[in-house]
Motif scaffolding. Structure first.
Motif, PDB file in Angstrom:
ATOM      1  N   VAL B  78     -90.032  -9.128  32.993  1.00  0.00           N
ATOM      2  CA  VAL B  78     -89.747  -8.134  31.963  1.00  0.00           C
ATOM      3  C   VAL B  78     -89.087  -6.961  32.671  1.00  0.00           C
ATOM      4  O   VAL B  78     -89.710  -6.296  33.506  1.00  0.00           O
ATOM      5  N   THR B  79     -87.829  -6.728  32.393  1.00  0.00           N
ATOM      6  CA  THR B  79     -87.099  -5.705  33.119  1.00  0.00           C
ATOM      7  C   THR B  79     -87.209  -4.349  32.420  1.00  0.00           C
ATOM      8  O   THR B  79     -87.651  -4.260  31.254  1.00  0.00           O
ATOM      9  N   SER B  80     -86.736  -3.328  33.100  1.00  0.00           N
ATOM     10  CA  SER B  80     -86.769  -1.977  32.525  1.00  0.00           C
ATOM     11  C   SER B  80     -85.826  -1.860  31.334  1.00  0.00           C
ATOM     12  O   SER B  80     -85.906  -0.913  30.552  1.00  0.00           O
ATOM     13  N   ALA B  81     -84.941  -2.826  31.175  1.00  0.00           N
ATOM     14  CA  ALA B  81     -84.008  -2.804  30.036  1.00  0.00           C
ATOM     15  C   ALA B  81     -84.700  -3.181  28.728  1.00  0.00           C
ATOM     16  O   ALA B  81     -84.164  -2.925  27.649  1.00  0.00           O
ATOM     17  N   GLN B  82     -85.897  -3.761  28.814  1.00  0.00           N
ATOM     18  CA  GLN B  82     -86.652  -4.104  27.611  1.00  0.00           C
ATOM     19  C   GLN B  82     -87.366  -2.837  27.155  1.00  0.00           C
ATOM     20  O   GLN B  82     -88.317  -2.375  27.792  1.00  0.00           O
TER      21      GLN B  82
END
Lengths: 112, 119
Positions: B78-82
């Motif tokens: 789960v990346t920071s873009a989520q």
């Protein structure tokens, strides 16, 4: 409008009652219809599946599919407190029967 | 015992962090899936993989990434873009989905889930 509609409940019934859980759908291409049971904070487990139309019975559980009305049902006879869980319907078409479309789930509570 | 394991059971993420959720299966299944479950909503498919070294985006892949280097393992990052990652994440697996016989359904077996919370 969602592809699969399912009343989230909660549905509370006394022990021993007959329970009816339902889903409606809009995609006439759906041919696989599944009911999964999910206990709190657990992963879902397959309860029953039906291909195309008709009824399927397994012990106290009966799954029913009415493709003409785009409506599926799960009946639970002689309900037990251990049946208290969230019941999720899921469905797919023939060509992508791994890509399931899920209902929101109905929370069922069986009161002793 | 055959089954699917997910770890950790609970995970807390700070803003801007990437986190990885583990999923392992010993059912000898070729296909694996990642779903997200939010209250009042059905399961939504994030990614799925039919075979090692191959995977496809599901309906809500943005902000997530996966890898499938081994048959048994399908980790989800789960990346920071989520932007809204707080949810219950479920991993599943099934028998090969290339076999399409009318009436047959390749049951998806689920792990116990990981609850991710953003602090």
């Amino acid at each position: 409008q969602k592809e699969v509609e399912q009343d989230p409940g909660p549905l509370s019934v006394p022990e021993g009652a007959i329970v009816s859980l339902n889903c409606t759908y809009s995609n006439s291409a759906f041919q696989y219809f599944m009911w999964y049971r999910q206990y709190s904070r657990k992963g879902p487990e397959l309860l029953m599946y039906t291909y195309s139309s008709g009824n399927k019975e397994d012990g106290r559980f009966t799954a029913q599919v009415d493709k003409s009305s785009k409506y599926i049902s799960l009946f639970i006879r002689d309900s037990q407190p251990s049946d208290s869980a969230t019941y999720l319907c899921a469905m797919s078409d023939f060509f992508s029967n791994y890509q399931l479309i899920w209902g929101a789930g109905t929370k069922l509570i069986i009161k002793p | 015992d055959g089954g699917i394991t997910q770890s950790p059971k609970y995970l807390f993420r700070k803003e801007g962090q990437n986190v990885t959720l583990s999923c392992e299966q010993n059912l000898n299944h070729d296909a694996m899936y990642w779903y997200r479950q939010d209250p009042g909503q059905g399961l939504r498919l994030i990614y799925y993989s039919q075979i090692v070294n191959d995977f496809q985006k599901g309906d809500i892949a943005e902000g997530y990434s996966v890898s499938r280097e081994k048959k048994e393992s399908f980790p989800l990052t789960v990346t920071s873009a989520q932007k809204n990652p707080t949810a219950f994440y479920l991993c599943a697996s099934s028998t090969p989905i290339s076999i399409k016989t009318p009436g047959s359904y390749n049951e998806q077996f689920f792990g116990p889930g990981t609850r991710l919370t953003v602090l």
